[in-house]
Design a protein around this motif. Structure first.
Motif, PDB file in Angstrom:
ATOM      1  N   ILE A 180     -20.734 -21.521  41.928  1.00 25.38           N
ATOM      2  CA  ILE A 180     -20.116 -21.374  40.390  1.00 25.38           C
ATOM      3  C   ILE A 180     -20.429 -22.848  39.484  1.00 25.38           C
ATOM      4  O   ILE A 180     -20.136 -23.789  40.174  1.00 25.38           O
ATOM      5  N   GLU A 222     -18.465 -25.760  34.004  1.00 21.95           N
ATOM      6  CA  GLU A 222     -17.521 -24.620  33.641  1.00 21.95           C
ATOM      7  C   GLU A 222     -17.026 -23.080  33.283  1.00 21.95           C
ATOM      8  O   GLU A 222     -15.924 -23.044  33.429  1.00 21.95           O
ATOM      9  N   THR A 223     -17.610 -22.736  34.480  1.00 22.83           N
ATOM     10  CA  THR A 223     -17.124 -21.210  35.016  1.00 22.83           C
ATOM     11  C   THR A 223     -15.918 -21.605  36.124  1.00 22.83           C
ATOM     12  O   THR A 223     -14.960 -20.934  35.183  1.00 22.83           O
ATOM     13  N   ARG A 234     -13.096 -22.353  33.535  1.00 25.90           N
ATOM     14  CA  ARG A 234     -12.625 -20.560  32.662  1.00 25.90           C
ATOM     15  C   ARG A 234     -11.646 -19.996  34.174  1.00 25.90           C
ATOM     16  O   ARG A 234     -11.045 -20.059  33.255  1.00 25.90           O
TER      17      ARG A 234
END
Length: 159
Positions: free
Chosen positions: A8, A11-12, A15
């Motif tokens: 991943i 930024e994921t 989040r």
């Protein structure tokens, strides 16, 4: 050969786990607030990242160290810091402590503790230890999800 694509993206992760990122970011601020030299902290973060093999954190903290004008010779020879006279006694104590905490399965000797105590107050040592724990946490997160190194640019979490 393994697939080195990110599992991943960074930024994921930010989040998906904003509270984790916020907690780690808050911890990252404490060492400099306690008066530890940011350049010393970058050396510590780089050394732990070298030991752990974290490409993302190496690139990130090399960029930060360069921004702080850490001498190139120190950055080039950090992996062999014990073999050169470039590092101050305080830096050497911090790097010894970093290695002890990063390779904790080897134990932490009384000699290493006494050496680092000669160069850091109790408060500074507590914050230095927190900074070392933090970079080891970021290394593990970055390695687990295979965060890709990024080109030099504006700093963002991790610290």
């Amino acid at each position: 050969m393994s697939d080195l694509q990110p599992r991943i993206g960074r930024e994921t992760f930010r989040r998906l786990a904003p509270d984790v990122v916020a907690a780690l970011a808050a911890l990252g601020e404490t060492a400099t607030k306690a008066g530890l030299d940011p350049a010393l902290l970058e050396l510590v973060k780089l050394r732990a990242s070298q030991i752990n093999g974290c490409a993302f954190c190496l690139q990130y903290h090399l960029t930060a160290a360069r921004t702080l004008r850490v001498p190139r010779e120190k950055l080039d020879l950090l992996v062999a810091w014990q073999e050169v006279d470039l590092f101050s006694e305080r830096e050497r104590a911090a790097l010894t402590w970093t290695e002890a905490l990063t390779e904790v399965t080897l134990g932490i000797s009384d000699d290493d503790y006494e050496d680092v105590r000669e160069h850091f107050s109790e408060v500074q040592l507590a914050h230095l230890t927190g900074a070392i724990a933090l970079i080891n946490s970021w290394n593990r997160i970055s390695i687990a999800f295979r965060f890709a190194p990024e080109p030099p640019g504006p700093r963002a979490v991790p610290s």
